[in-house]
Scaffold this motif. Structure first.
Motif, short mmCIF file in Angstrom:
data_model
loop_
_atom_site.label_atom_id
_atom_site.label_comp_id
_atom_site.label_asym_id
_atom_site.label_seq_id
_atom_site.Cartn_x
_atom_site.Cartn_y
_atom_site.Cartn_z
N ASP A 32 5.34 9.40 -4.49
CA ASP A 32 4.10 8.69 -4.21
C ASP A 32 3.60 9.08 -2.83
N THR A 33 2.37 9.50 -2.78
CA THR A 33 1.79 9.88 -1.49
C THR A 33 1.58 8.63 -0.65
N ILE A 34 2.03 8.67 0.60
CA ILE A 34 1.86 7.50 1.47
C ILE A 34 1.02 7.88 2.68
N ALA A 35 0.45 6.85 3.30
CA ALA A 35 -0.51 7.10 4.38
C ALA A 35 0.13 7.08 5.76
N GLY A 36 1.33 6.52 5.87
CA GLY A 36 1.94 6.43 7.20
C GLY A 36 3.44 6.30 7.07
N LEU A 37 4.11 6.43 8.21
CA LEU A 37 5.58 6.47 8.19
C LEU A 37 6.21 5.22 8.81
N ASP A 38 5.39 4.17 9.00
CA ASP A 38 5.92 2.99 9.70
C ASP A 38 7.00 2.29 8.91
N VAL A 39 6.75 2.10 7.63
CA VAL A 39 7.72 1.40 6.79
C VAL A 39 8.09 2.29 5.62
N ILE A 40 9.35 2.73 5.58
CA ILE A 40 9.79 3.55 4.45
C ILE A 40 10.96 2.82 3.82
N ARG A 41 10.67 2.03 2.82
CA ARG A 41 11.76 1.33 2.15
C ARG A 41 11.54 1.37 0.64
N PRO A 42 12.64 1.42 -0.12
CA PRO A 42 12.49 1.47 -1.57
C PRO A 42 12.02 0.11 -2.08
N THR A 43 11.22 0.12 -3.12
CA THR A 43 10.73 -1.14 -3.69
C THR A 43 11.31 -1.35 -5.08
N PRO A 44 11.36 -2.61 -5.52
CA PRO A 44 11.85 -2.88 -6.89
C PRO A 44 11.03 -2.14 -7.94
N GLU A 45 9.75 -2.03 -7.71
CA GLU A 45 8.87 -1.35 -8.69
C GLU A 45 9.27 0.12 -8.82
#
Lengths: 429, 529
Positions: free
Chosen positions: B269-282
């Motif tokens: 998934d393309t993300i816009a920033g690197l502040d929070v990188i954590r896996p999600t339940p989804e």
């Protein structure tokens, strides 16, 4: 022993997946260590139950296949009792035992199992049916001669149609036949309709401890056949833990169909007291001698459960007086194994067995009891040995001894497990 | 504090460590810095898959061929870090049969050894694979322990050239003068202390952060697309081999064995920033939903944690958009057109191709320093260091059993890590330092990686560190909390089945027993919530 000596490593995780019930595989272990905290074998040989599981999960199968720890685990199932995920390590310990070649297993356990295979007796001490019959008849005759009160006592063998079939631990006929007499007196007192069998009479089964399923099955089959051949309604297991468990569990495990019920002698002691057939009380204990009680794992945690623990306490308190009874902590289904089970007594690993038993010794010492009551021969021997090794002053005593003492029918030569304080109590004037 | 070196390398991932060793083999001493620790980014957040190239054969022949060649080199140069387990590509009912038919030809075009497999043979080889499989190929995939790779490269560079790794050292700016970078201004993120590193050459190997680092040096030419990938770790090893879905790359279509576990992934998934990188339940659900078509047991297997990494995909100027379609190739920026002649960036690429990336930028840097030694990383095996192999599952356990030393207590029960392993890490691992954080010990061993995810070992290792005087005041409690918070980031998305009571137990231990919820990140008392 080291891993390289293991011929073929067991895939413990796969075996656990196969042998344990759904949802309680090693995969569900939380690593919480409740199993290890309650295991007297924790720390022996660098092992404990949690480590056993973790090693299986890490694939250290060669190390697990060859660790001698499996012979220090008594398969008492205290780990399984407290496991929040219902994992039973003892099942895999039993499996590991089965995979050791006979020549590397502790020879005492293998020898005891092999002795059981020698004759129809199924006796681990090699007492043949003929010898058993002869010893019983001689001992009974002596009793009839020496005490008028028992001049006509019957000690039936192979009596067809008797209600109870009662088994007999080999230690008494082989080494101390006079210890059979108190039980006979109890049975006589309550008017029990009972018999011994000349076949399948022995109350021990080391084949289970040897990890030899085929021999375990053969022993149970022989006993079931013997009871059915006499048409008895109830098989009563004498004051012994594992011989009850091996039949109770064996019938289920090997899919046998006995035509009788099975029960522990303790259950009947309690029933006969409640029915007034055994009018015992603690009047003899005028000095307030303190007693504690060892719950045999095989009889309480592993088979009958707290019902057996209740009966044990009812009988014990009636016999010694409520005020003179002190329980160990913990006890009942949470009781610690003493270290006499699992064939440990026969395994020749004395130092490890003493180390295992230290917790039991401390537990007994904490009660300050002068006597430990237990309806189990292995518990009996181990706790005596622990007292000797660690300098304890307590003695270990059978229930039948105290029942006869209370009834005033315990002979002077039936008191080898009683101390000087009780040698003269309840003797005829 | 001021440091001097021939070269400063920014980014302690597998590429930065590769550059450190490559230069050391040419006799060049460098300093490597990372704002976190070794493998804090994508190098620690991946499958540990050494691609045969099959994955990219259909749409990126060049990357596929690069993977094939580099994978082979790594298997020869660092066998200690590699499990040559082999891989399978498997299609199930409903998958595109046209793709299946073309796969062999695509692999052939990239030179990849690819054998068609009978479906019955496939199920015999890997019983966990779905009985709805319709086609399969065997390829020479392998797995790699990226932690062992980085640790041993840093250790070897230290041995060869006294090169140095500085953890928790963040770049805050560059001193630039006359078209040259003179020094990097850094900050120790643990102490806040300012650190200056003077060097003749500067290498930007900061992965997902390489664009930001380049901008600090005034370079606008590095454009990176951030593609977040989430992976999930099963408690047991479900297959012997790597199993890839035989289709165009999608979510949850690779299951990679890693020692005693299996790792399922990945999302993109393309993300816009690197502040929070954590896996999600989804994201976890998406992986499992897709993965179970291939391996049905994934539907009820126990997962112990999820983790996420960010792929730094280099965008060609003017390109945009889709992470799956962006090239897995890499780009070397010499930044000459940005007005700097001693600053270079290497970006993009894959774990499998890190050595080649390191070679390319090391060639440039060495030439700029006037050093004409050839690259030797494809011919000089990476020394296997027994004392640094603690990241391998079961290694500590076997060593402990063989030593039979009852005084050497086991601290981590799940992975059977004894005191002596923790001591060895503290004494000799790259990046070891006084007051070493629990997280840093975890990166260099199996601490915290087992079933309980640090519930017990965090307490025991911290106690041991207090006992041996590594910690003295309250800082150890704060570091333990940091470690556990990081572990919880991974367990939170997989809280069902056995992992739920596991988490309840952890909460009881850490909050109920120890009151860690009242300790803030710096080991000071916080306000009760």
């Amino acid at each position: 022993m080291n891993p390289s000596q293991a011929s073929t490593a067991i895939d413990f995780k796969a075996v656990a997946d196969r042998l344990l019930p759904a949802g309680s595989s090693y995969d569900s272990c939380l690593a919480c260590g409740l199993c290890s905290s309650g295991c007297p074998a924790s720390g022996l040989e660098g092992m404990d139950p949690r480590r056993f599981i973790r090693m299986a999960m890490l694939g250290l199968d060669a190390e697990l296949t060859s660790t001698p720890w499996i012979w220090t685990c008594t398969q008492c199932k205290r780990c399984a009792q407290v496991c929040p995920m219902n994992i039973d390590v003892s099942v895999l310990v039993g499996y590991a035992r089965s995979q050791w070649p006979d020549e590397r297993k502790p020879s005492g356990i293998v020898r005891s199992c092999k002795a059981q295979m020698l004759s129809d007796s199924t006796s681990a001490m090699g007492v043949s049916p003929e010898d058993f019959v002869e010893i019983v008849e001689e001992t009974a005759e002596e009793l009839r001669r020496s005490d008028d009160r028992f001049a006509h006592i019957a000690v039936p063998i192979d009596r067809k149609g008797a209600f109870f079939f009662i088994n007999q631990n080999s230690r008494e006929p082989a080494a101390e036949p006079e210890e059979m007499r108190p039980l006979w007196k109890v049975l006589d007192h309550v008017g029990a309709d009972w018999t011994y069998g000349s076949s399948g009479w022995a109350a021990e089964n080391f084949c289970m401890f040897a990890g030899d399923d085929a021999a375990w099955k053969a022993m149970v089959e022989k006993r079931v056949e013997a009871v059915d051949a006499l048409g008895c309604k109830v098989w009563i297991n004498t004051e012994c833990g594992h011989s009850f468990y091996t039949l109770w569990k064996g019938v289920e495990r090997f899919g046998l169909k006995p035509n009788f019920d099975y029960a522990s002698l303790v259950t009947y002691y309690a029933q006969w007291i409640r029915e007034g057939k055994l009018p015992v009380n603690a009047d003899w204990n005028t000095r307030g001698i303190k007693f504690t009680l060892q719950d045999p794992c095989q009889l309480v945690r592993k088979s009958i459960g707290d019902e057996a623990a209740d009966d044990l306490r009812f009988v014990a308190k009636t016999l010694v007086g409520e005020a003179n009874f002190v329980d160990m902590q913990p006890c009942r289904s949470a009781n610690y194994c003493c270290g006499g089970g699992g064939g440990f007594l026969q395994a020749g690993m004395k130092e490890l067995r003493h180390a295992y038993g230290k917790r039991k010794f401390d537990q007994i010492a904490a009660t300050e009891a002068a006597y430990v009551l237990t309806p189990c021969h292995n518990c009996h021997s181990q706790m005596e040995d622990l007292a000797h090794h660690y300098g304890g002053t307590y003695r270990v005593v059978h229930f039948w001894t105290l029942i006869c003492l209370s009834l005033g029918i315990l002979g002077p030569d039936e008191r080898k497990y009683l101390g000087p304080d009780l040698q003269d109590v309840g003797l005829p004037q | 504090m001021i440091h001097d070196a021939d070269v400063l390398i920014i980014g302690g991932g597998v590429t930065g460590c590769g550059v450190l060793r490559d230069l050391a083999l040419r006799g060049i001493r460098a300093i490597l810095v990372d704002r976190g620790d070794l493998n804090s980014g994508a190098s620690g957040g991946n499958h540990g898959l050494l691609h045969s190239g099959g994955r990219y054969a259909a749409n990126d022949t060049e990357t596929a061929a690069e993977c094939r060649i580099e994978g082979g080199i790594l298997e020869r140069m660092a066998p200690q870090a590699i499990d040559d387990c082999g891989g399978l590509f498997v299609a199930v009912e409903g998958d595109d049969t046209g793709f299946v038919e073309r796969f062999g030809a695509h692999c052939a075009a990239a030179g990849i050894d690819c054998e068609p497999l009978d479906v019955d043979d496939l199920r015999r080889l890997e019983p966990a694979i779905s009985d709805r499989a319709i086609a399969a190929y065997a390829v020479p995939d392998a797995t790699v322990d990226p932690f062992r790779l980085t640790i041993e490269q840093v250790a070897d560079a230290r041995r060869l050239a006294e090169s140095l790794f500085l953890p928790h050292t963040e770049i805050v700016g560059f001193d630039i003068d006359g078209g040259r970078v003179r020094a990097a201004r850094c900050r120790d993120t643990r102490t806040g202390e300012a650190v200056t590193i003077r060097a003749r050459q500067f290498v930007n190997a900061a992965g997902a952060w390489s664009m930001a680092v380049a901008r600090l040096a005034g370079c606008d030419d590095v454009r990176v697309l951030w593609s977040k990938g989430t992976l999930v770790i099963a408690n047991t090893r479900l297959t012997r081999r790597v199993v890839n879905r035989l289709r165009l790359p999608g979510d949850g279509d690779i299951l990679v064995p890693g020692g005693t576990v299996s790792i399922l992934g990945t999302t993109s998934d393309t993300i816009a920033g690197l502040d929070v990188i954590r896996p999600t339940p989804e994201e976890v659900d998406r992986n499992i939903e897709e993965g179970r078509a291939l391996i049905p047991a994934l539907a009820h297997t126990r997962f112990i944690r999820a983790f996420a990494g960010v792929r730094p995909l280099v965008l060609p100027s003017g390109g945009d958009g889709d992470g799956r379609k962006a090239s897995r190739g890499f780009t070397l920026f010499d930044h000459l057109d940005q007005g700097l002649d001693n600053f270079a960036t290497i970006a993009g690429g894959k774990l499998t191709t890190f050595r080649l990336m390191a070679e390319r930028i090391a060639d440039l840097v060495a030439a700029r320093l006037g050093n004409h030694e050839p690259c030797r990383t494809a011919t000089e095996p990476l020394p296997a260091l027994e004392r640094l192999s603690w990241t391998e599952p079961g290694h500590s356990a076997r060593a402990w059993i063989a030593a039979r030393n009852p005084a050497d207590a086991i601290l981590c029960e799940c992975e059977m890590v004894p005191k002596s392993t923790v001591d060895a890490v503290l004494e000799s691992a790259p990046g070891a330092e006084p007051q070493m954080p629990l997280r840093a010990i975890g990166v260099r061993s199996r601490i915290g990686k087992g079933t309980c995810q640090g519930s017990f070992c965090a307490i025991r290792v911290t106690s041991h560190l207090y006992d041996r005087g590594t910690y003295g005041g309250r800082e150890g409690l704060g570091l333990m909390r940091d470690f556990l918070a990081e572990r919880y980031k991974g367990t939170r998305p997989v809280l069902w089945g056995a992992q739920m009571p596991q988490a309840e137990l952890a909460e009881t231990l850490h909050c109920g027993l120890l009151g860690l919820d009242l300790i803030d990140h710096h080991g000071q008392d916080g306000e009760p919530q």
